[in-house]
Design a protein around this motif. Structure first.
Motif, PDB file in Angstrom:
ATOM      1  N   UNK A  42       0.905  -1.124   0.072  1.00  0.00           N
ATOM      2  CA  UNK A  42      -0.009   0.110   0.175  1.00  0.00           C
ATOM      3  C   UNK A  42       0.698   1.346  -0.001  1.00  0.00           C
ATOM      4  N   UNK A  43       1.794   1.178   0.937  1.00  0.00           N
ATOM      5  CA  UNK A  43       2.911   2.537   0.985  1.00  0.00           C
ATOM      6  C   UNK A  43       3.492   2.530  -0.551  1.00  0.00           C
ATOM      7  N   UNK A  44       3.878   1.605  -1.162  1.00  0.00           N
ATOM      8  CA  UNK A  44       4.490   1.631  -2.431  1.00  0.00           C
ATOM      9  C   UNK A  44       3.510   2.148  -3.449  1.00  0.00           C
ATOM     10  N   UNK A  45       2.391   1.799  -3.394  1.00  0.00           N
ATOM     11  CA  UNK A  45       1.259   2.269  -4.369  1.00  0.00           C
ATOM     12  C   UNK A  45       1.289   3.609  -4.328  1.00  0.00           C
ATOM     13  N   UNK A  46       1.154   4.120  -2.793  1.00  0.00           N
ATOM     14  CA  UNK A  46       0.929   5.899  -2.485  1.00  0.00           C
ATOM     15  C   UNK A  46       2.149   6.617  -2.781  1.00  0.00           C
ATOM     16  N   UNK A  47       3.314   6.139  -2.612  1.00  0.00           N
ATOM     17  CA  UNK A  47       4.496   7.034  -2.601  1.00  0.00           C
ATOM     18  C   UNK A  47       5.830   6.439  -3.411  1.00  0.00           C
ATOM     19  N   UNK A  48       5.451   5.279  -4.031  1.00  0.00           N
ATOM     20  CA  UNK A  48       6.595   4.738  -4.627  1.00  0.00           C
ATOM     21  C   UNK A  48       7.505   3.910  -3.982  1.00  0.00           C
ATOM     22  N   UNK A  49       7.681   3.887  -2.643  1.00  0.00           N
ATOM     23  CA  UNK A  49       8.630   3.201  -1.985  1.00  0.00           C
ATOM     24  C   UNK A  49       7.877   2.215  -0.911  1.00  0.00           C
ATOM     25  N   UNK A  50       8.227   1.011  -0.806  1.00  0.00           N
ATOM     26  CA  UNK A  50       7.512   0.035   0.008  1.00  0.00           C
ATOM     27  C   UNK A  50       8.122   0.093   1.377  1.00  0.00           C
ATOM     28  N   UNK A  51       9.655   0.391   1.706  1.00  0.00           N
ATOM     29  CA  UNK A  51      10.000   0.705   2.886  1.00  0.00           C
ATOM     30  C   UNK A  51       9.993  -0.944   3.639  1.00  0.00           C
ATOM     31  N   UNK A  52      10.179  -0.914   4.766  1.00  0.00           N
ATOM     32  CA  UNK A  52      10.223  -2.132   5.565  1.00  0.00           C
ATOM     33  C   UNK A  52       9.695  -1.937   6.864  1.00  0.00           C
ATOM     34  N   UNK A  53       8.909  -3.221   7.260  1.00  0.00           N
ATOM     35  CA  UNK A  53       8.424  -3.155   8.662  1.00  0.00           C
ATOM     36  C   UNK A  53       9.127  -3.726   9.796  1.00  0.00           C
ATOM     37  N   UNK A  54       9.467  -2.736  10.658  1.00  0.00           N
ATOM     38  CA  UNK A  54      10.175  -3.458  11.920  1.00  0.00           C
ATOM     39  C   UNK A  54       9.581  -2.815  13.099  1.00  0.00           C
ATOM     40  N   UNK A  55      10.502  -3.108  14.414  1.00  0.00           N
ATOM     41  CA  UNK A  55       9.839  -2.668  15.253  1.00  0.00           C
ATOM     42  C   UNK A  55       9.801  -1.264  15.992  1.00  0.00           C
ATOM     43  N   UNK A  56      10.374  -0.419  15.073  1.00  0.00           N
ATOM     44  CA  UNK A  56      10.212   0.991  15.062  1.00  0.00           C
ATOM     45  C   UNK A  56       9.115   1.519  13.969  1.00  0.00           C
ATOM     46  N   UNK A  57       8.416   2.360  14.754  1.00  0.00           N
ATOM     47  CA  UNK A  57       6.900   2.778  13.687  1.00  0.00           C
ATOM     48  C   UNK A  57       7.575   3.683  12.581  1.00  0.00           C
ATOM     49  N   UNK A  58       7.351   2.975  11.330  1.00  0.00           N
ATOM     50  CA  UNK A  58       6.955   3.753  10.133  1.00  0.00           C
ATOM     51  C   UNK A  58       5.564   4.097   9.508  1.00  0.00           C
ATOM     52  N   UNK A  59       4.966   5.075   9.422  1.00  0.00           N
ATOM     53  CA  UNK A  59       3.707   5.115   8.947  1.00  0.00           C
ATOM     54  C   UNK A  59       3.281   6.424   8.061  1.00  0.00           C
ATOM     55  N   UNK A  60       2.623   6.195   7.012  1.00  0.00           N
ATOM     56  CA  UNK A  60       2.182   7.420   6.206  1.00  0.00           C
ATOM     57  C   UNK A  60       0.690   7.912   6.750  1.00  0.00           C
ATOM     58  N   UNK A  61       0.764   8.975   7.344  1.00  0.00           N
ATOM     59  CA  UNK A  61      -0.488   9.535   7.864  1.00  0.00           C
ATOM     60  C   UNK A  61      -1.209  10.407   6.783  1.00  0.00           C
ATOM     61  N   UNK A  62      -2.422   9.854   6.182  1.00  0.00           N
ATOM     62  CA  UNK A  62      -3.239  10.457   5.290  1.00  0.00           C
ATOM     63  C   UNK A  62      -4.591  11.105   5.833  1.00  0.00           C
TER      64      UNK A  62
END
Length: 381
Positions: A42-62
């Motif tokens: 979903x993140x890749x669809x919206x911003x072009x980069x999938x990133x990685x899910x780890x114990x530290x929070x990464x989230x796109x707030x829309x």
């Protein structure tokens, strides 16, 4: 400490801006105050980069309102997003370091929402911490909102799926190089995995080599079973290309003359069922009807209990996504939807067979993205 980030082709900024706008509008239409998008497809669809899910929070707030989206990301992970044109997209970047409370950063950004939707695959440790931080807000899944965007592929997405389909067809065309009696499924699978990359994928996402009785298990992997003369072998393979879009194609092979006398007649039923389902695909037809087109033929031939899964699944940035071609799904098909058509017949303890093509709904029917023969292909014994 290192985290791998794949820098692969992304849509242009105009496309991504349009997707973010549509996501904001879809959230509002669903009565949701904000979407919280975790790393992944979903993140890749919206911003072009999938990133990685780890114990530290990464989230796109829309937010559904007028506030700009924000990417909340650990400072040490932010280099992995360096290719994202955040300025052009109007996305604020909020970095944090160990010792900060990222969930409070999200809560402060949201204010007092009544309802927020989180990514379907967001880790529970983040979901629960966000629930505590955004106290009083109802939590829902973002999947039902985002599927309305992702189900209908645009021309560039279809081109990527077509490219992936051509690449996996080239692998199936080479099956005679590896599939023969005396080799184990694992040996054949290793050769196939290497060829998947050689033929244009970034990796082999999955390789199923189900020989003899193992072919009756639809999600078999590979094993140390030695392939024998007369075996029927199900080969289901796929993976992503650089653009992130996936292939997925199944063909069934025989190693020499099939050992079981019922193979030819049973396989002919499967061929008719798969062809009928592809021919049923058309705008306005329901997913249920496509499933029924295959299932009815298999059932009428007496194999209904041996067809033990849905007829298909959507495909794109994920191998399995909406729409699902399954009984009871009354979703009308629309141009741009892409999914598999893959009926199977599984004779427990003996052998199995499956034929799978990816198809895209067109203005008046379907375009198959896989073109390898559907006949039972006999390879050297």
């Amino acid at each position: 400490m290192s985290r791998r980030s794949l820098h692969t082709p992304a849509p242009d900024a105009a496309t991504l801006r349009a997707r973010l706008h549509r996501a904001r509008q879809a959230a509002a239409d669903a009565g949701t105050d904000a979407l919280l998008i975790a790393p992944g497809s979903d993140l890749r669809y919206l911003i072009g980069q999938a990133g990685g899910s780890f114990e530290r929070l990464t989230t796109l707030v829309i937010p559904a309102g007028d506030a700009p989206p924000a990417l909340v990301v650990p400072k040490l992970e932010f280099p992995g997003y360096s290719d994202v044109p955040t300025d052009d997209l109007g996305v604020d970047v909020i970095t944090w370091v160990d010792g900060d409370d990222p969930y409070r950063l999200v809560a402060d950004r949201l204010g007092k929402p009544g309802r927020v939707a989180v990514s379907d695959m967001m880790a529970a440790l983040h979901v629960l911490a966000l629930r505590d931080a955004v106290a009083g807000a109802e939590q829902a899944l973002a999947g039902p909102v985002l599927r309305e965007l992702r189900m209908r592929k645009d021309a560039a997405e279809i081109a990527a799926l077509r490219k992936a389909g051509e690449a996996i067809d080239r692998v199936h065309a080479r099956m005679g190089e590896w599939l023969r009696a005396g080799r184990t499924e694992a040996q054949v699978g290793a050769d196939i995995a290497a060829a998947i990359v050689e033929e244009g994928h970034t990796e082999a996402e999955f390789v199923i080599v189900g020989s003899g009785p193992n072919g009756a298990s639809p999600h078999h992997d590979v094993s140390d079973r030695v392939i024998e003369p007369g075996d029927v072998v199900v080969v289901d393979i796929g993976g992503p290309i650089a653009e992130g879009y996936n292939s997925d194609s199944t063909r069934t092979y025989a190693v020499g003359e099939p050992r079981d006398a019922d193979v030819a007649d049973t396989y002919a039923v499967l061929q008719r069922a798969q062809q009928a389902a592809v021919e049923a695909v058309c705008p306005g037809v329901t997913a249920h009807a496509v499933d029924a087109a295959a299932r009815d033929i298999i059932t009428e031939a007496g194999f209904g209990e041996q067809f033990i899964h849905r007829t298909g699944h959507g495909i794109g940035l994920d191998v399995h996504e909406e729409p699902y071609i399954v009984g009871g799904n009354d979703l009308p098909l629309e141009p741009g939807m892409a999914f598999s058509v893959e009926p199977g017949i599984y004779q427990a303890g003996r052998w199995g067979a499956r034929i799978e093509d990816i198809v895209v709904v067109t203005s008046d029917g379907a375009e198959p993205l896989n073109t390898r023969p559907h006949e039972l292909v006999v390879v050297g014994s």
